[in-house]
Design a protein around this motif. Sequence first.
Motif, PDB file in Angstrom:
ATOM      1  N   ARG A   1      26.841  38.322  31.550  1.00  0.00           N
ATOM      2  CA  ARG A   1      28.101  38.976  31.278  1.00  0.00           C
ATOM      3  C   ARG A   1      28.904  39.958  30.422  1.00  0.00           C
TER       4      ARG A   1
ATOM      5  N   GLU B   1      29.123  44.546  31.422  1.00  0.00           N
ATOM      6  CA  GLU B   1      29.823  45.487  30.864  1.00  0.00           C
ATOM      7  C   GLU B   1      28.594  46.350  30.038  1.00  0.00           C
TER       8      GLU B   1
ATOM      9  N   ARG C   1      35.240  29.604  34.291  1.00  0.00           N
ATOM     10  CA  ARG C   1      36.421  28.420  34.671  1.00  0.00           C
ATOM     11  C   ARG C   1      35.851  27.246  35.187  1.00  0.00           C
TER      12      ARG C   1
ATOM     13  N   SER D   1      34.805  38.659  26.542  1.00  0.00           N
ATOM     14  CA  SER D   1      34.298  39.776  26.977  1.00  0.00           C
ATOM     15  C   SER D   1      33.915  41.247  25.696  1.00  0.00           C
TER      16      SER D   1
ATOM     17  N   THR E   1      38.575  45.727  34.540  1.00  0.00           N
ATOM     18  CA  THR E   1      38.363  44.797  35.711  1.00  0.00           C
ATOM     19  C   THR E   1      39.896  44.033  35.669  1.00  0.00           C
TER      20      THR E   1
ATOM     21  N   VAL F   1      39.282  41.308  36.298  1.00  0.00           N
ATOM     22  CA  VAL F   1      39.277  39.681  34.929  1.00  0.00           C
ATOM     23  C   VAL F   1      39.107  40.676  33.053  1.00  0.00           C
ATOM     24  N   GLN F   2      38.926  41.210  33.545  1.00  0.00           N
ATOM     25  CA  GLN F   2      38.686  41.812  32.438  1.00  0.00           C
ATOM     26  C   GLN F   2      40.388  41.749  31.402  1.00  0.00           C
TER      27      GLN F   2
ATOM     28  N   THR G   1      43.087  40.199  33.562  1.00  0.00           N
ATOM     29  CA  THR G   1      43.501  38.664  33.160  1.00  0.00           C
ATOM     30  C   THR G   1      43.245  37.838  32.213  1.00  0.00           C
ATOM     31  N   GLU G   2      42.003  37.906  31.596  1.00  0.00           N
ATOM     32  CA  GLU G   2      41.399  37.199  30.910  1.00  0.00           C
ATOM     33  C   GLU G   2      42.181  37.759  29.419  1.00  0.00           C
TER      34      GLU G   2
ATOM     35  N   TYR H   1      41.130  31.720  41.126  1.00  0.00           N
ATOM     36  CA  TYR H   1      39.986  32.810  40.547  1.00  0.00           C
ATOM     37  C   TYR H   1      39.614  33.996  40.976  1.00  0.00           C
ATOM     38  N   GLU H   2      40.496  34.284  42.141  1.00  0.00           N
ATOM     39  CA  GLU H   2      40.884  34.944  42.904  1.00  0.00           C
ATOM     40  C   GLU H   2      41.897  36.076  42.382  1.00  0.00           C
ATOM     41  N   SER H   3      43.049  35.733  41.392  1.00  0.00           N
ATOM     42  CA  SER H   3      44.371  35.998  41.695  1.00  0.00           C
ATOM     43  C   SER H   3      44.602  37.399  40.999  1.00  0.00           C
ATOM     44  N   ASN H   4      45.233  38.131  41.781  1.00  0.00           N
ATOM     45  CA  ASN H   4      46.317  39.305  41.648  1.00  0.00           C
ATOM     46  C   ASN H   4      46.819  39.682  40.795  1.00  0.00           C
TER      47      ASN H   4
ATOM     48  N   ILE I   1      38.179  47.581  41.503  1.00  0.00           N
ATOM     49  CA  ILE I   1      37.715  47.157  40.418  1.00  0.00           C
ATOM     50  C   ILE I   1      38.847  46.949  39.655  1.00  0.00           C
TER      51      ILE I   1
END
Lengths: 444, 225
Positions: A242, A246, A274, B104, B170, B172-173, B175-176, B187-190, B218
């Motif tokens: 991960r 990055e 997850r 992250s 991203t 993901v970043q 969202t987290e 897991y692929e929510s936008n 991205i």
Amino acid sequence: MKLQLKFALYNALSKAIIILAFGLALPVVIEQVVYNHVDDRLNARLDKMTLMIERGGVNEIALDQDCSFSSYNIFKEEYVAISPLSRMPDDFGKIHINNSERNIENEILKHRVLSQAFIYDNQLYNLEIGEGISSLDHLTDTIREFTLRMMLIIILIFIFLDFGFVQILLRPFRKITSQKLRNIRHPENFVPMPIQTSTTEFIELNQEINEMMKKIQLAFRSEREFITNVSHELLTPVSILRNRIENLMNESGIPNEVLSQLAESQKTLSRLTRVVRAFLYISKIENDQYLKNESVNLHELTIDVISEVEERLEEKQIKLEKNFSGDADFYPCNKSLIHTLIFNIIANAIKYSLPDSKISVTGVESNSSYKISIADEGVGIEEQNIPHIFDRFRRFRPDDTMSFGLGLPIVKTIAEFHGISIEVIGGKARLKGTEFIIGFPKSQ
Amino acid sequence: MNVLIVEDERQLSHEIEIFLTKQGYHCDVAFNGKSASEKIFINSYDFVLMDIGLPDSNGLQLLKEAKEGGKDAAFIMLTARGTIDDKISGLDLGADDYLAKPFSLLELQARMQAILRRKHGLKNNTIQISDFLMDIQNRTVNHGSNQINLTKKEFDILHYMALHKNRVITRVQLTEHIWGDVLEDDYESNYIDVHMKNLRKKLSQYGNSDFIETVRGIGYRLNMS
């Protein structure tokens, strides 16, 4: 059926059979004894009569015109009769003793009768000596009735005693089931304790249970350790990857196509993370690693959850109607777990809702619980799938690639941890969509 | 800024070091409890990134010793064991923050910044983004004298992007950062796009919001000179 009741019933039944057999046999035995006595007396009288006849002859006994004689005592209980016989019996000289009914002065009386044929003065006679036995029947009946009553009373006393005794006898057993097994919600809470009893079987049973629970405790502990280790071993390399991704994305001059692929890889890692975390979460709840000592207002919590899903509602243009009434406090619980439970059900409702539809969230207080209903107008769920919606990794729509199917299993685990009931109404029971009814039990 | 990275997993500690060095931090590493303990007491650090599960000792124990020794470095605890007790006892012992692996690096940096702001009570707590002025302390965004009414999530997104300006963030970043450790089944929510759309709409009512760039496939980038 309770063991205690079974024991008592068995005892009562076996005693009843014995008493019944005894009660049936008793009159026969009594009768036999009485007849023996009567027969002895009759034989003695026969000897006396024979002596009288030998000494004084039949004429001495004042025969009437028919050459017969009969004499009854005042209560017709005894009699002697001599009557001439026309024919020589085959078994001449043999003594017969029979029961026979005699009509004496319009009264039918039962007698035990001894009869013997004899010859006197070239004349064939039959001698009968009788003794009344009506009173004997009466006696037998009385004894039988008395005996049965006594026995019945004895049976009742024994049933009562047996019941009490078995209750005392089974006390350690009940202690084992209630204190040791039923009240232990988690093996970790089990404390191996000796039990106070002199019954060998219960001591052994208790020892066996203690042994078994120790083994289960060990298994639970090693599972907990295993989970911790697995999560460490899986999440550490994921963590390295991960961060490396990055750092790579952070390099200058990386073309967009590469960036895009790195972002995809990041997504995949996020998915892996997850799934692992969801599993950890479930096993941590199952392993009793969460405290359950908080109080939560379910209405306020639902408001929080709704604010967290606002973008989802907005994205699909879903109207969420919330209506709460009554005392919505829930205790004891783990607030964050309850939050996840309600979040996951509402998120699930949104996921399967159609655009521009409605979701109703209703909270109602009842006697024993607080009930929250979450009803959508979505695609619904097939009747036969309802029992399986809490299964792990189950997805009921082939095009559903958006989730990994752990949202509802988590709900189920949290619900079980708190003793919360969840009812799912779908299929033909609803015109459209699915309804989840969550029942939060009231603490005693 | 001096940072001590206490992490027995060398590859991981290396990645963290690369990232933080690039951000201008001076990094020191320790791979076990013994060397970490020595370094903490000899040197002076602004940050200690402490892995809880060390081969020869427990990160919580080291944290306790350092706090008792009067060290005022900010401690961020890192763990992959995922036990709740760790988080609670870490914060109880005086740790400043807690991150569950995998995390992250951008999130790590954001947390470090937040600690700095909290610790030093920075006076100039504003960020100028194009014509907009962001006040971190009061959580407001102004265009001239007009205050823009942003939701909590919209503010957080803008702040996170400003913190990592000129860099692609991203989904993901983002969202987290916004939803944290919420156990999300999708897991692929936008969903982040919904907030981004609203944020842009609100900003463009007052000025040009072109500084938020969508990077196809991205995520997003906040372009700022």
